[in-house]
Design an enzyme around this catalytic site. Structure first.
Site, mmCIF file in Angstrom:
data_model
loop_
_atom_site.group_PDB
_atom_site.id
_atom_site.type_symbol
_atom_site.label_atom_id
_atom_site.label_comp_id
_atom_site.label_asym_id
_atom_site.label_seq_id
_atom_site.Cartn_x
_atom_site.Cartn_y
_atom_site.Cartn_z
ATOM 1 N N HIS A 1 0.823 -1.213 0.000
ATOM 2 C CA HIS A 1 0.000 0.000 0.000
ATOM 3 C C HIS A 1 0.861 1.271 0.000
ATOM 4 O O HIS A 1 2.029 1.268 0.386
ATOM 5 C CB HIS A 1 -0.928 0.012 1.222
ATOM 6 C CG HIS A 1 -0.190 0.045 2.537
ATOM 7 N ND1 HIS A 1 0.348 1.203 3.065
ATOM 8 C CD2 HIS A 1 0.115 -0.937 3.414
ATOM 9 C CE1 HIS A 1 0.944 0.938 4.207
ATOM 10 N NE2 HIS A 1 0.820 -0.357 4.450
ATOM 11 N N GLU B 1 -2.825 -7.076 7.222
ATOM 12 C CA GLU B 1 -1.479 -6.976 7.810
ATOM 13 C C GLU B 1 -1.407 -7.775 9.108
ATOM 14 O O GLU B 1 -2.438 -8.048 9.740
ATOM 15 C CB GLU B 1 -1.121 -5.496 8.051
ATOM 16 C CG GLU B 1 0.276 -5.255 8.627
ATOM 17 C CD GLU B 1 1.434 -5.790 7.791
ATOM 18 O OE1 GLU B 1 1.445 -7.006 7.496
ATOM 19 O OE2 GLU B 1 2.339 -4.994 7.465
#
Length: 198
Positions: free
Chosen positions: A8, A81
Site C-alpha cells: 500500500h 497486515e
C-alpha cells in the site's frame, strides 16, 4: 500467470514510524499520489483479477492503481497486515530498542519473534498467506494471465516465504518492500519464480 504484489501507499503512521498492523489507517495525501502514479505507470497492463487486504490503505491503493478499468477487486481477510496486538499505535523505533518487548526481534531475528499480547506471530502470517495462495491463486494459474495483490509490508513477505520456499528465519530477504513497491512473480507448471520488481 503473472502476479503483481504491491504494498500500500504511505500513511501518516508510516511517516511517524508507528505500528499499524490490523488498525485501519487511511492513506496520506502522499500515499494517494504515489498510488495514482503507480496506476498511471501500469495503465496499459491488464489484470484479470485484483485481490486486496480489507484494510482501507491497501484497498484504496488497489482502487487507485486500477483506475477506470472495470476489474473486480476482491477483498480477502487472509491478506490483512500482521496483528501487533497491544503494540499497535506505538513507536516501532522505541519498541525495537526495548529488549523486553517481542518486537525487538521482528526484523533482526524473525524466527524468534513471538506474538505480542493479542497479536500474531510471523508463522501465523505465513500460514494464512500460504492458504490464500494455495486455495485462491494456484487453482487459477492456467485460467488467468495476470493478477494484482494489494497488501502490506509484513503480509507480502509472508506470501514471498511461500513463493521462494524459505523459512521464517529468512523472512526479510530482500528487505522491507517500499510503499507502492511491486514484486512480480510468475507461476506456471514449474512453480513460482520472482521475475521483477518495480
Amino acid at each position: 500467470m503473472e502476479i503483481y504484489i504491491v504494498r500500500h501507499g504511505k500513511t501518516v503512521w508510516n511517516k511517524l514510524r508507528l505500528l499499524q498492523g490490523s488498525r485501519d489507517i487511511a492513506l496520506s495525501k502522499e500515499g494517494r499520489e504515489a498510488a495514482i502514479a503507480r496506476g498511471e505507470q501500469l495503465k496499459n497492463i491488464h489484470f484479470d483479477k485484483i485481490y486486496s487486504s480489507p484494510l482501507s490503505r491497501a484497498y484504496e491503493t488497489a482502487c487507485l492503481i486500477r483506475g477506470d478499468r472495470d476489474t473486480e477487486i476482491i477483498r480477502d481477510d487472509r491478506l490483512r497486515e500482521i496483528n501487533f496486538g497491544v503494540d499497535e499505535g506505538q513507536s516501532s523505533i522505541e519498541l525495537q530498542k526495548d529488549k523486553e518487548n517481542p518486537f525487538c526481534k521482528f526484523f533482526d531475528d524473525p524466527a524468534n519473534f513471538k506474538a505480542p499480547e493479542g497479536g500474531e506471530s510471523l508463522h501465523d502470517v505465513c500460514a494464512r498467506t500460504k492458504e490464500f495462495m494455495e486455495q485462491v491463486v494456484e487453482p487459477q494459474k492456467d485460467k488467468l494471465q495476470r493478477i494484482l495483490i494489494a497488501g502490506h509490508g509484513a503480509m507480502n513477505k509472508g506470501i514471498m516465504c511461500h513463493v521462494l520456499k524459505h523459512g521464517v528465519d529468512e523472512y526479510w530477504t530482500g528487505g522491507l518492500q517500499k510503499n507502492c513497491g511491486i514484486l512480480i512473480v510468475r507461476l506456471d507448471e514449474n512453480g513460482y519464480e520472482q521475475i521483477g520488481e518495480l
